[in-house]
Design a protein around this motif. Structure first.
Motif, PDB file in Angstrom:
ATOM      1  N   ILE A   1      46.214  33.072  42.018  1.00 41.54           N
ATOM      2  CA  ILE A   1      45.185  34.040  42.430  1.00 41.54           C
ATOM      3  C   ILE A   1      43.958  33.919  41.533  1.00 41.54           C
ATOM      4  CG2 ILE A   1      44.665  36.502  42.618  1.00 41.54           C
ATOM      5  CD1 ILE A   1      47.612  36.919  43.438  1.00 41.54           C
ATOM      6  N   ARG A   2      44.204  33.805  40.220  1.00 44.14           N
ATOM      7  CA  ARG A   2      43.080  33.618  39.292  1.00 44.14           C
ATOM      8  C   ARG A   2      42.231  32.402  39.696  1.00 44.14           C
ATOM      9  NH1 ARG A   2      45.127  31.030  34.054  1.00 44.14           N
ATOM     10  NH2 ARG A   2      45.337  29.385  35.651  1.00 44.14           N
ATOM     11  N   ASP A   3      42.897  31.273  39.938  1.00 46.88           N
ATOM     12  CA  ASP A   3      42.168  30.049  40.282  1.00 46.88           C
ATOM     13  C   ASP A   3      41.443  30.174  41.617  1.00 46.88           C
ATOM     14  OD1 ASP A   3      43.148  29.013  37.949  1.00 46.88           O
ATOM     15  OD2 ASP A   3      44.760  27.861  38.888  1.00 46.88           O
TER      16      ASP A   3
ATOM     17  N   VAL B   1      32.252  36.830  40.004  1.00 47.45           N
ATOM     18  CA  VAL B   1      33.095  37.329  38.917  1.00 47.45           C
ATOM     19  C   VAL B   1      33.857  36.153  38.321  1.00 47.45           C
ATOM     20  CG1 VAL B   1      33.362  39.587  40.016  1.00 47.45           C
ATOM     21  CG2 VAL B   1      35.091  37.810  40.416  1.00 47.45           C
ATOM     22  N   GLN B   2      34.299  36.329  37.094  1.00 47.42           N
ATOM     23  CA  GLN B   2      35.161  35.351  36.438  1.00 47.42           C
ATOM     24  C   GLN B   2      36.524  35.980  36.231  1.00 47.42           C
ATOM     25  OE1 GLN B   2      34.929  32.057  35.377  1.00 47.42           O
ATOM     26  NE2 GLN B   2      33.111  32.044  36.698  1.00 47.42           N
ATOM     27  N   ALA B   3      37.578  35.242  36.644  1.00 52.11           N
ATOM     28  CA  ALA B   3      38.941  35.750  36.525  1.00 52.11           C
ATOM     29  C   ALA B   3      39.675  35.016  35.403  1.00 52.11           C
ATOM     30  CB  ALA B   3      39.683  35.558  37.844  1.00 52.11           C
ATOM     31  N   THR B   4      40.458  35.761  34.667  1.00 52.43           N
ATOM     32  CA  THR B   4      41.315  35.174  33.635  1.00 52.43           C
ATOM     33  C   THR B   4      42.589  36.007  33.563  1.00 52.43           C
ATOM     34  OG1 THR B   4      41.382  34.366  31.355  1.00 52.43           O
ATOM     35  CG2 THR B   4      40.360  36.512  31.714  1.00 52.43           C
ATOM     36  N   ILE B   5      43.531  35.542  32.777  1.00 48.44           N
ATOM     37  CA  ILE B   5      44.796  36.282  32.599  1.00 48.44           C
ATOM     38  C   ILE B   5      44.913  36.632  31.131  1.00 48.44           C
ATOM     39  CG2 ILE B   5      47.306  36.133  32.717  1.00 48.44           C
ATOM     40  CD1 ILE B   5      46.951  34.145  35.043  1.00 48.44           C
ATOM     41  N   VAL B   6      45.154  37.916  30.855  1.00 44.86           N
ATOM     42  CA  VAL B   6      45.328  38.350  29.471  1.00 44.86           C
ATOM     43  C   VAL B   6      46.780  38.808  29.274  1.00 44.86           C
ATOM     44  CG1 VAL B   6      42.922  38.992  29.168  1.00 44.86           C
ATOM     45  CG2 VAL B   6      44.539  40.683  30.015  1.00 44.86           C
TER      46      VAL B   6
ATOM     47  N   LEU C   1      45.889  40.355  35.371  1.00 45.08           N
ATOM     48  CA  LEU C   1      44.712  39.652  35.886  1.00 45.08           C
ATOM     49  C   LEU C   1      43.479  40.445  35.478  1.00 45.08           C
ATOM     50  CD1 LEU C   1      43.815  37.228  37.645  1.00 45.08           C
ATOM     51  CD2 LEU C   1      43.882  38.776  39.618  1.00 45.08           C
ATOM     52  N   PHE C   2      42.498  39.749  34.885  1.00 43.59           N
ATOM     53  CA  PHE C   2      41.335  40.415  34.282  1.00 43.59           C
ATOM     54  C   PHE C   2      40.065  39.825  34.881  1.00 43.59           C
ATOM     55  CE2 PHE C   2      38.244  40.675  30.689  1.00 43.59           C
ATOM     56  CZ  PHE C   2      38.221  42.053  30.537  1.00 43.59           C
ATOM     57  N   LEU C   3      39.210  40.663  35.501  1.00 38.27           N
ATOM     58  CA  LEU C   3      37.986  40.203  36.169  1.00 38.27           C
ATOM     59  C   LEU C   3      36.756  40.758  35.454  1.00 38.27           C
ATOM     60  CD1 LEU C   3      38.868  40.695  39.961  1.00 38.27           C
ATOM     61  CD2 LEU C   3      39.435  38.790  38.448  1.00 38.27           C
ATOM     62  N   THR C   4      35.739  39.880  35.294  1.00 36.70           N
ATOM     63  CA  THR C   4      34.473  40.275  34.674  1.00 36.70           C
ATOM     64  C   THR C   4      33.322  39.841  35.564  1.00 36.70           C
ATOM     65  OG1 THR C   4      35.402  39.985  32.458  1.00 36.70           O
ATOM     66  CG2 THR C   4      32.995  40.065  32.634  1.00 36.70           C
ATOM     67  N   SER C   5      32.403  40.752  35.849  1.00 34.94           N
ATOM     68  CA  SER C   5      31.199  40.365  36.613  1.00 34.94           C
ATOM     69  C   SER C   5      30.411  39.329  35.822  1.00 34.94           C
ATOM     70  CB  SER C   5      30.320  41.596  36.876  1.00 34.94           C
ATOM     71  OG  SER C   5      30.938  42.463  37.793  1.00 34.94           O
ATOM     72  N   GLU C   6      29.871  38.341  36.516  1.00 39.28           N
ATOM     73  CA  GLU C   6      29.120  37.295  35.839  1.00 39.28           C
ATOM     74  C   GLU C   6      27.775  37.793  35.324  1.00 39.28           C
ATOM     75  OE1 GLU C   6      28.924  34.158  38.692  1.00 39.28           O
ATOM     76  OE2 GLU C   6      30.903  33.363  38.147  1.00 39.28           O
ATOM     77  N   LYS C   7      27.267  38.880  35.912  1.00 36.18           N
ATOM     78  CA  LYS C   7      25.996  39.444  35.484  1.00 36.18           C
ATOM     79  C   LYS C   7      26.198  40.902  35.083  1.00 36.18           C
ATOM     80  CE  LYS C   7      23.181  36.443  38.427  1.00 36.18           C
ATOM     81  NZ  LYS C   7      22.159  36.406  39.511  1.00 36.18           N
ATOM     82  N   THR C   8      25.332  41.330  34.183  1.00 37.35           N
ATOM     83  CA  THR C   8      25.412  42.715  33.699  1.00 37.35           C
ATOM     84  C   THR C   8      24.651  43.656  34.628  1.00 37.35           C
ATOM     85  OG1 THR C   8      23.467  42.303  32.324  1.00 37.35           O
ATOM     86  CG2 THR C   8      25.613  41.979  31.288  1.00 37.35           C
ATOM     87  N   GLY C   9      24.810  44.945  34.393  1.00 32.49           N
ATOM     88  CA  GLY C   9      24.036  45.950  35.120  1.00 32.49           C
ATOM     89  C   GLY C   9      24.785  46.611  36.257  1.00 32.49           C
ATOM     90  N   LEU C  10      24.270  47.795  36.626  1.00 38.43           N
ATOM     91  CA  LEU C  10      24.901  48.573  37.699  1.00 38.43           C
ATOM     92  C   LEU C  10      24.906  47.824  39.024  1.00 38.43           C
ATOM     93  CD1 LEU C  10      23.411  52.120  36.930  1.00 38.43           C
ATOM     94  CD2 LEU C  10      25.796  51.384  36.629  1.00 38.43           C
TER      95      LEU C  10
END
Length: 450
Positions: free
Chosen positions: A151-153, A162-167, A175-184
């Motif tokens: 799923i991450r890949d 978004v960027q997905a990684t596993i922590v 599964l941990f997701l982070t938006s590639e850009k900042t802001g609302l």
């Protein structure tokens, strides 16, 4: 003498190979002279190209001094570590009191549940839909991608913003997701529609909320900027703010006289380099009795003379009418000298007048720029025309040397054949002589016996 076997004279006793090489050495003298001539022109060509490179460096420094923006250079001094500043064109002098009220952050989400492994436990098949701003991405999950790492890949391949990684947490893997850009405007929403499988993604935990950057300018009634990025380019004209953390900073924008001074010194340094190069390579030293490789090449000396004339000439008007007024002089050997203290004083007292001397209409930089364009033009410039002449001479010498080498090899073949014929003739004569001696001995023997 390719293809021909050479054996020193077996009959004559002559050292055939040595004789041929000695003859060839004498015949090669004209080729050696041409090779020496070619080396002379090759050296000249290399030096000429070096001279042209130095002129191009000088031309770049002159072009810089012909621009008004060079003399409008400004610098920013910042107190406090809440932000850093880079100036662009249009920045205005002054003092700016800034407060970073909040920095922009990227939205971060993690699965509410933790899982025992990353590539064994199977989730259901179906789709995961990720919305970032107005961008909606639907990601298909099937039997080839329904593990946690699968799923991450799949999410990363989909380029959903978004960027997905596993922590690995104390409870297990998430599964941990982070938006590639900042802001609302770059906050994400996630919708999971998977069916079947051993496990499910039942919900999401917000690890970090999306947040805009917020900066205040001024004190009592501050002006407020809010935006999605920590790189702020559209708040204060000509100023790029890089927000680091919350806190205060004072930015002072002032004239950058040191940058202007360095631009002038860069120009004088490039001119000095060229003038010294010309001097080193076109002069004769009576003490060492050595001449520069370009001695007699008057084009370079004419260029150097004209550059100095245009530099030291007087302009029509202005507070400063010559670079001499800025501390530039020529010593009795023709070397350019710069009094940096006097130059700095002139910049401090009347920057506009210095700008007019260099970048104004009919100024020093304009005159030099016009002449250097004529000299260094890659198609019709005088430097290029001389370089092409040297290249043609070298090419002609290469062709003549190759032809003479070919002729010499042919001559060596002829000499070898002549010596071979001589050995053959001497061999025949020796055979006949031996036969005649045998006949005479036989005759004497017969006569003595009777």
């Amino acid at each position: 003498m390719a293809g021909t076997l050479s054996i020193d004279g077996l009959i004559s006793g002559l050292k055939t190979s040595e004789i041929i090489e000695k003859l060839a050495e004498a015949e090669r003298a004209p080729i050696t002279r041409l090779e020496e001539k070619k080396q002379t022109y090759t050296t000249r060509l290399s030096l000429w190209q070096t001279a042209n490179t130095r002129l191009l460096a000088l031309q770049n420094s002159v072009l810089n001094l012909s621009l008004a923006s060079t003399f409008l250079a400004k610098k920013a001094t910042t107190t406090g570590d809440a932000l850093s500043v880079a100036l662009r064109s249009g920045a205005q002098e002054g003092t700016y009191v800034l407060t970073v009220e909040q920095v922009a952050t990227a939205h971060q989400m993690a699965t509410s549940l933790a899982y025992a492994d990353t590539d064994t436990t199977r989730f259901g098949e179906g789709t995961i839909t990720i919305t970032v701003g107005e961008k909606i991405t639907e990601i298909t999950i099937d039997a080839s991608s329904n593990t946690l790492s699968g799923i991450r890949d799949a999410i990363n391949r989909a380029k959903a913003g978004v960027q997905a990684t596993i922590v690995k947490t104390q409870e297990g893997f998430r599964l941990f997701l982070t938006s590639e850009k900042t802001g609302l405007e770059n906050a994400m929403t996630i919708s999971v529609a998977l069916s079947g499988g051993e496990a499910e993604i039942s919900g999401w935990t917000e690890v970090q909320a999306a947040q805009n950057a917020r900066v205040l300018l001024g004190g009592t009634n501050p002006l407020v900027y809010e935006g999605p990025s920590n790189i702020v380019t559209d708040f204060i004209p000509g100023m790029t703010l890089s927000l680091q953390k919350t806190g205060s900073a004072t930015v002072t924008v002032s004239r950058d006289l040191e940058a202007v001074k360095n631009a002038i010194l860069n120009f004088t340094g490039a001119l000095k380099d060229f003038l010294q190069f010309v001097k080193d390579n076109t002069s004769y030293d009576p003490e060492t009795k050595t001449a520069g490789a370009l001695l007699g090449e008057t084009t370079l000396t004419r260029v150097a003379t004209e550059l100095v004339r245009r530099l030291t000439g007087r302009v029509a008007s202005g507070v400063y009418q010559s670079v001499m007024d800025l501390g530039m002089t020529l010593d009795r050997y023709g070397n350019l000298l710069v009094d940096e203290g006097k130059l700095a004083q002139a910049l401090e007292s009347n920057l506009e007048a210095v700008q007019e001397l260099f970048a104004g209409e009919g100024g020093v930089a304009a005159s030099l720029k016009e002449y250097l364009r004529f000299v260094t033009d890659p198609y019709e410039g005088i430097m290029q025309s001389t370089q092409k002449l040297y290249e043609r001479v070298i090419k002609d010498l290469d062709e003549r040397i190759a032809l003479m080498e070919e002729r010499l090899e042919a001559q060596k073949e002829r000499w070898l054949k002549q010596f071979t014929a001589l050995e053959s003739f001497l061999g025949t004569m020796q055979t006949q002589s031996n036969w005649l001696a045998q006949q005479i001995a036989s005759l004497n023997k017969s006569t003595g016996g009777s």
